[in-house]
Design a protein around this motif. Structure first.
Motif, PDB file in Angstrom:
ATOM      1  N   GLU A  16       0.810  -1.112  -0.028  1.00 17.90           N
ATOM      2  CA  GLU A  16       0.081   0.157   0.187  1.00 17.90           C
ATOM      3  C   GLU A  16       0.769   1.162  -0.043  1.00 17.90           C
ATOM      4  O   GLU A  16       0.679   2.259  -0.779  1.00 17.90           O
ATOM      5  CB  GLU A  16      -0.947  -0.044   1.305  1.00 17.90           C
ATOM      6  N   ASN A  17       1.864   1.301   0.897  1.00 21.69           N
ATOM      7  CA  ASN A  17       2.765   2.337   0.911  1.00 21.69           C
ATOM      8  C   ASN A  17       3.666   2.655  -0.151  1.00 21.69           C
ATOM      9  O   ASN A  17       4.016   3.646  -0.542  1.00 21.69           O
ATOM     10  CB  ASN A  17       3.613   2.373   2.193  1.00 21.69           C
ATOM     11  N   SER A  18       3.629   1.567  -1.094  1.00 17.52           N
ATOM     12  CA  SER A  18       4.648   1.772  -2.353  1.00 17.52           C
ATOM     13  C   SER A  18       3.831   2.764  -3.642  1.00 17.52           C
ATOM     14  O   SER A  18       4.469   3.092  -4.417  1.00 17.52           O
ATOM     15  CB  SER A  18       5.080   0.480  -3.002  1.00 17.52           C
ATOM     16  N   VAL A  19       2.251   2.575  -3.260  1.00 18.01           N
ATOM     17  CA  VAL A  19       1.669   3.191  -4.407  1.00 18.01           C
ATOM     18  C   VAL A  19       1.777   4.712  -4.305  1.00 18.01           C
ATOM     19  O   VAL A  19       1.286   5.240  -3.233  1.00 18.01           O
ATOM     20  CB  VAL A  19       0.200   2.869  -4.443  1.00 18.01           C
ATOM     21  N   LYS A  20       2.220   5.431  -5.292  1.00 20.69           N
ATOM     22  CA  LYS A  20       2.716   6.847  -5.134  1.00 20.69           C
ATOM     23  C   LYS A  20       1.653   7.560  -6.253  1.00 20.69           C
ATOM     24  O   LYS A  20       1.531   8.916  -6.254  1.00 20.69           O
ATOM     25  CB  LYS A  20       4.057   7.211  -5.461  1.00 20.69           C
ATOM     26  N   THR A  21       1.221   6.958  -7.269  1.00 17.30           N
ATOM     27  CA  THR A  21       0.588   7.597  -8.340  1.00 17.30           C
ATOM     28  C   THR A  21      -0.672   6.622  -8.741  1.00 17.30           C
ATOM     29  O   THR A  21      -0.764   5.507  -8.418  1.00 17.30           O
ATOM     30  CB  THR A  21       1.419   7.604  -9.839  1.00 17.30           C
ATOM     31  N   GLU A  22      -1.495   7.639  -9.470  1.00 15.44           N
ATOM     32  CA  GLU A  22      -2.819   6.670  -9.892  1.00 15.44           C
ATOM     33  C   GLU A  22      -2.784   6.187 -11.373  1.00 15.44           C
ATOM     34  O   GLU A  22      -1.668   7.071 -11.839  1.00 15.44           O
ATOM     35  CB  GLU A  22      -4.034   7.689  -9.707  1.00 15.44           C
ATOM     36  N   ILE A  23      -3.598   5.509 -11.856  1.00  9.41           N
ATOM     37  CA  ILE A  23      -3.524   5.189 -13.290  1.00  9.41           C
ATOM     38  C   ILE A  23      -4.080   6.487 -14.043  1.00  9.41           C
ATOM     39  O   ILE A  23      -4.724   7.416 -13.648  1.00  9.41           O
ATOM     40  CB  ILE A  23      -4.479   4.022 -13.450  1.00  9.41           C
ATOM     41  N   GLY A  24      -3.502   6.313 -15.521  1.00 11.47           N
ATOM     42  CA  GLY A  24      -3.909   7.655 -16.264  1.00 11.47           C
ATOM     43  C   GLY A  24      -5.180   7.873 -16.444  1.00 11.47           C
ATOM     44  O   GLY A  24      -6.080   6.947 -16.227  1.00 11.47           O
ATOM     45  N   ILE A  25      -5.860   8.983 -17.011  1.00  9.46           N
ATOM     46  CA  ILE A  25      -6.941   9.397 -17.245  1.00  9.46           C
ATOM     47  C   ILE A  25      -7.494   9.470 -18.715  1.00  9.46           C
ATOM     48  O   ILE A  25      -6.614   9.910 -19.369  1.00  9.46           O
ATOM     49  CB  ILE A  25      -7.400  10.582 -16.519  1.00  9.46           C
ATOM     50  N   GLU A  26      -8.703   8.857 -19.049  1.00 13.17           N
ATOM     51  CA  GLU A  26      -9.031   9.197 -20.436  1.00 13.17           C
ATOM     52  C   GLU A  26     -10.374   9.780 -20.454  1.00 13.17           C
ATOM     53  O   GLU A  26     -11.381   9.421 -19.373  1.00 13.17           O
ATOM     54  CB  GLU A  26      -9.003   8.020 -21.349  1.00 13.17           C
ATOM     55  N   ASN A  27     -10.948  10.278 -21.515  1.00 19.47           N
ATOM     56  CA  ASN A  27     -12.434  10.940 -21.376  1.00 19.47           C
ATOM     57  C   ASN A  27     -13.053   9.735 -22.633  1.00 19.47           C
ATOM     58  O   ASN A  27     -12.615   9.514 -23.715  1.00 19.47           O
ATOM     59  CB  ASN A  27     -12.312  12.509 -22.367  1.00 19.47           C
ATOM     60  N   ILE A  28     -14.313   9.353 -22.121  1.00 13.42           N
ATOM     61  CA  ILE A  28     -15.212   8.552 -22.900  1.00 13.42           C
ATOM     62  C   ILE A  28     -16.559   8.824 -22.988  1.00 13.42           C
ATOM     63  O   ILE A  28     -17.149   9.548 -21.882  1.00 13.42           O
ATOM     64  CB  ILE A  28     -14.823   7.119 -22.376  1.00 13.42           C
ATOM     65  N   PHE A  29     -17.111   8.478 -23.817  1.00 14.22           N
ATOM     66  CA  PHE A  29     -18.807   8.683 -23.828  1.00 14.22           C
ATOM     67  C   PHE A  29     -19.407   8.043 -22.648  1.00 14.22           C
ATOM     68  O   PHE A  29     -18.894   6.761 -22.493  1.00 14.22           O
ATOM     69  CB  PHE A  29     -19.221   8.393 -25.287  1.00 14.22           C
TER      70      PHE A  29
END
Length: 404
Positions: A16-29
């Motif tokens: 848990e402590n190793s997670v520093k970033t979130e997954i990328g984001i995209e725009n969808i319908f």
């Protein structure tokens, strides 16, 4: 590889402590967003409804005028039509479901409660003040968070997004996961079995199926024989494409388990180097840059359980969800005898009996970590702590849900 395994909860916390970033984001319908995960909060842009609205067919009236007994029908307002004029004393307006309430009115009297004669309604059954009137903001108020970031999008979420006028929505990209399986003894799909020492591989495709159900995009590499150079080459190639690389087999301490030495030679950050648990105590998790490599056990049951215990929480954290394992309490439905000194995770059945959640092991076989059929029929995992030797029938236990 460590000879002393750290406690299970410590290894999970390290992940848990190793997670520093979130997954990328995209725009969808929004119509294509079913099953995806929200990357933003959905906030109400305005009150809904914006004006007091009728929830039934009937007549908009002033509540106090019911005592008059009869009221003149002064107007007719179909749904979708703006109101005009004011409801004065002794008047009413014919109103339909979803129609705005006319100015001056505060109550809707249903058509079933009146008789209509010569342009008037005659009230046969009175109603309470505000009856069948939806107040401003009954659904939600402007600025209210309707759906939280990290929510898995279902039919209701799509409906609410459409209701607030959204066309597109920001969602987390699907994590890309490469799956590599190694071993001289395993056969890939369609390969003929020519020796009783050979095993048809199922762990790689089982792990893939779990991850697809968890909303990931997967690439399953061809099975790799026990050749150190080939394993390292394929591992580095997988890292170029994926966010997470998963290997099954070759991660233990046998003569042909090359993965540990390959990882040691790479420029990596160690996250988990074994865990005091069964199954999967030889699990290893490392990080290179922002990418993860999981060395899962070669047995299909072990690999599947480790996927739920170590990969699913990582995916949740990267999608702004709760990292913790989905755990509930239940009663033990039979005597359970512990089979190891480790923290155990055992497939069992969860039933609702006489108002209580009860677990049992009916149909579950004792034996090695290779018994994949123990995961049939929607099981859960019974968590048994290291110091526990047995669990009596009726005791309260911790159950980890295999939440897909």
């Amino acid at each position: 590889m460590s000879h002393t395994f750290p406690p299970f909860d410590e290894t999970l916390k390290a992940l848990e402590n190793s997670v520093k970033t979130e997954i990328g984001i995209e725009n969808i319908f929004i119509g294509d967003a079913l099953g995806r995960f929200l990357a933003v909060d959905i906030v109400a842009p305005e009150n809904n409804p914006t004006h007091a609205t009728s929830s039934m067919d009937g007549y908009a009236i002033r509540f106090v005028d019911q005592q008059l007994g009869s009221l003149i029908i002064s107007d007719f307002i179909p749904a979708g039509t703006e109101t005009h004029g004011v409801v004065n004393k002794g008047e009413c307006v014919k109103t339909f479901t979803g129609t705005l309430m006319s100015e001056g009115s505060d109550t809707l009297i249903p058509i079933e409660n009146v008789e209509v004669k010569e342009g008037k309604i005659h009230i046969t059954s009175a109603v309470s003040k505000g009856f069948a009137v939806r107040p401003v903001g009954e659904n939600y108020k402007a600025g209210e968070v309707l759906i939280k970031k990290g929510t898995k999008i279902g039919f209701a979420e799509i409906g609410v997004m459409a209701e607030v006028g959204m066309v597109q929505v920001e969602v987390f990209m699907k994590p890309r996961i490469a799956i590599l399986s190694t071993g001289n003894e395993i056969l890939d799909f369609g390969e003929p079995k020519v020796s009783s020492a050979q095993i048809r591989s199922s762990n790689h495709v089982t792990v893939e199926a779990i991850l697809r159900q968890l909303g990931c995009e997967c690439m399953r590499f061809k099975l790799i024989r026990d050749d150190r150079d080939v394993i390292e080459q394929q591992l580095r190639q997988a890292l170029m494409w994926s966010d997470i690389v998963i290997t099954t087999g070759g991660g233990s301490v046998g003569d042909f388990d090359f993965l540990q030495s390959i990882l040691t030679d790479m420029k990596i950050e160690n996250i988990i180097d074994g865990s005091y648990m069964k199954p999967g105590r030889h699990i290893r998790v490392v990080k290179t840059g922002h990418k993860y490599i999981y060395a899962l056990p070669g047995f299909p049951y072990s690999a599947s359980v480790c996927t739920f215990l170590f990969i699913a929480p990582l995916l949740r954290k990267m999608r702004a969800q709760t990292f913790a394992l989905p755990t509930i309490k239940a009663y033990m439905g039979e005597l359970y005898k512990k089979r190891s000194k480790f923290v155990e995770f055992t497939a069992c059945n969860l039933r609702f009996i006489e108002g209580q959640l009860v677990v049992d092991l009916e149909g579950k076989k004792e034996g090695s970590s290779a018994i994949l059929n123990n995961l049939l029929e929607n099981p859960v995992l019974l968590r048994v702590e290291k110091d526990v030797q047995k669990i009596e029938k009726g005791e309260m236990v911790d159950i980890v849900l295999l939440d897909l």
